[in-house]
Design a protein around this motif. Structure first.
Motif, PDB file in Angstrom:
ATOM      1  N   LEU A  20      16.873  13.994   3.813  1.00 42.77           N
ATOM      2  CA  LEU A  20      18.062  14.614   4.387  1.00 42.77           C
ATOM      3  C   LEU A  20      19.223  13.622   4.403  1.00 42.77           C
ATOM      4  N   PRO A  21      20.446  14.077   4.148  1.00 46.19           N
ATOM      5  CA  PRO A  21      21.602  13.168   4.221  1.00 46.19           C
ATOM      6  C   PRO A  21      21.746  12.576   5.618  1.00 46.19           C
ATOM      7  N   VAL A  27      23.999  14.328  13.162  1.00 46.57           N
ATOM      8  CA  VAL A  27      24.431  15.507  13.930  1.00 46.57           C
ATOM      9  C   VAL A  27      23.243  16.153  14.633  1.00 46.57           C
ATOM     10  N   ALA A  28      22.112  16.285  13.922  1.00 47.99           N
ATOM     11  CA  ALA A  28      20.931  16.904  14.511  1.00 47.99           C
ATOM     12  C   ALA A  28      20.414  16.090  15.691  1.00 47.99           C
ATOM     13  N   ALA A 231      20.794  24.513   2.790  1.00 50.56           N
ATOM     14  CA  ALA A 231      19.372  24.395   3.115  1.00 50.56           C
ATOM     15  C   ALA A 231      19.091  23.131   3.921  1.00 50.56           C
ATOM     16  N   GLN A 232      19.772  22.039   3.588  1.00 46.00           N
ATOM     17  CA  GLN A 232      19.579  20.794   4.331  1.00 46.00           C
ATOM     18  C   GLN A 232      20.108  20.914   5.761  1.00 46.00           C
ATOM     19  N   TRP A 233      21.269  21.542   5.913  1.00 45.40           N
ATOM     20  CA  TRP A 233      21.787  21.761   7.269  1.00 45.40           C
ATOM     21  C   TRP A 233      20.845  22.647   8.072  1.00 45.40           C
ATOM     22  N   ALA A 237      18.880  21.622  11.451  1.00 43.94           N
ATOM     23  CA  ALA A 237      19.222  22.362  12.677  1.00 43.94           C
ATOM     24  C   ALA A 237      18.000  22.930  13.376  1.00 43.94           C
ATOM     25  N   ALA A 238      16.840  22.938  12.708  1.00 48.24           N
ATOM     26  CA  ALA A 238      15.650  23.529  13.309  1.00 48.24           C
ATOM     27  C   ALA A 238      15.282  22.845  14.624  1.00 48.24           C
TER      28      ALA A 238
END
Length: 254
Positions: A20-21, A27-28, A231-233, A237-238
């Motif tokens: 993931l970036p 942010v997560a 998809a990565q966001w 976010a999960a």
């Protein structure tokens, strides 16, 4: 920030979390910590649910649980503060193992320990799956003040350089038979610290002049403009969204 810089908290891997970036993970993690802090301390079960969510993230990152647990020692100062709260807080008291402890202090200690531990754990997971250089680039992409990003970049880059300089100075002292054994040697140590400061300052001046001669005007170029896919966001976010659902349920049940 043009070169990589490994650190002891980072664990090399090729998991979905590693890929993931960095700005997405930042942010997560930030949103997860906000949700944890917003949870009422009386919802004890909610913090257990957060721990399970984090355990799932650790498993997805393929990071050994022991790797995370060992690094939780970073929160020792918070633990010491929490232990003192039941003894110094005011309000109604209750008997626990023969000790008269403040009820508000007990709740406060639980609040600090639960939220602090979860915050440190998600920070350790972030550091274990993201290189320092990527973290700095992620902060840059999130529009953090450029000056702060540059300060952090130089601190990371030259921290080891200064540490090596201090190690060489220590070896030079010991090779001349010096061993610090008491206050009478503090003067030598103080002069060492002063010399280290002067050398670091001079090195900083040389680095700055070298950067200016190469066209530095106060801002660093953005070397990575790759964004994140939807998809990565969604994957990142999960964790905070699941935590948000637990938080809302906790407020409804309190």
């Amino acid at each position: 920030m043009g070169a990589g810089h490994a650190h002891k908290l980072y664990r090399h891997g090729d998991s979905p979390v590693h890929r993931l970036p960095a700005h997405v993970k930042l942010v997560a993690a930030f949103c997860f910590v906000l949700v944890v802090v917003a949870t009422p301390r009386e919802a004890v079960w909610a913090f257990g649910a957060y721990a399970l969510l984090l355990a799932g993230a650790v498993a997805a990152a393929r990071v050994p649980p022991g790797f995370v647990l060992v690094r939780l020692v970073l929160e020792v100062p918070f633990v010491a503060f929490a232990v003192l709260l039941p003894f110094v807080a005011e309000g109604p008291h209750t008997e626990v193992l023969g000790l008269s402890l403040s009820e508000s202090g007990l709740w406060g200690a639980w609040n600090v320990l639960a939220k602090g531990t979860l915050g440190v754990a998600v920070s350790v997971l972030l550091a274990a799956t993201t290189e320092l250089r990527a973290l700095l680039l992620g902060l840059q992409r999130l529009r953090m003040p450029p000056l702060l990003v540059q300060i952090a970049s130089f601190m990371v880059r030259y921290g080891d350089v200064i540490a090596d300089e201090l190690r060489r100075m220590r070896i030079a002292r010991e090779s001349r038979g010096f061993t610090a054994r008491g206050p009478r040697h503090w003067g030598v140590l103080a002069r060492t610290a002063g010399a280290l400061f002067i050398r670091s300052y001079e090195r900083g001046e040389r680095v700055h002049l070298a950067m200016v001669s190469r066209g530095y005007t106060g801002t660093m170029p953005v070397t990575d403009r790759a964004g994140a896919t939807r998809a990565q966001w969604s994957a990142a976010a999960a964790l905070p969204l699941a935590a948000l659902a637990v938080c809302l349920l906790g407020w409804n049940l309190v």
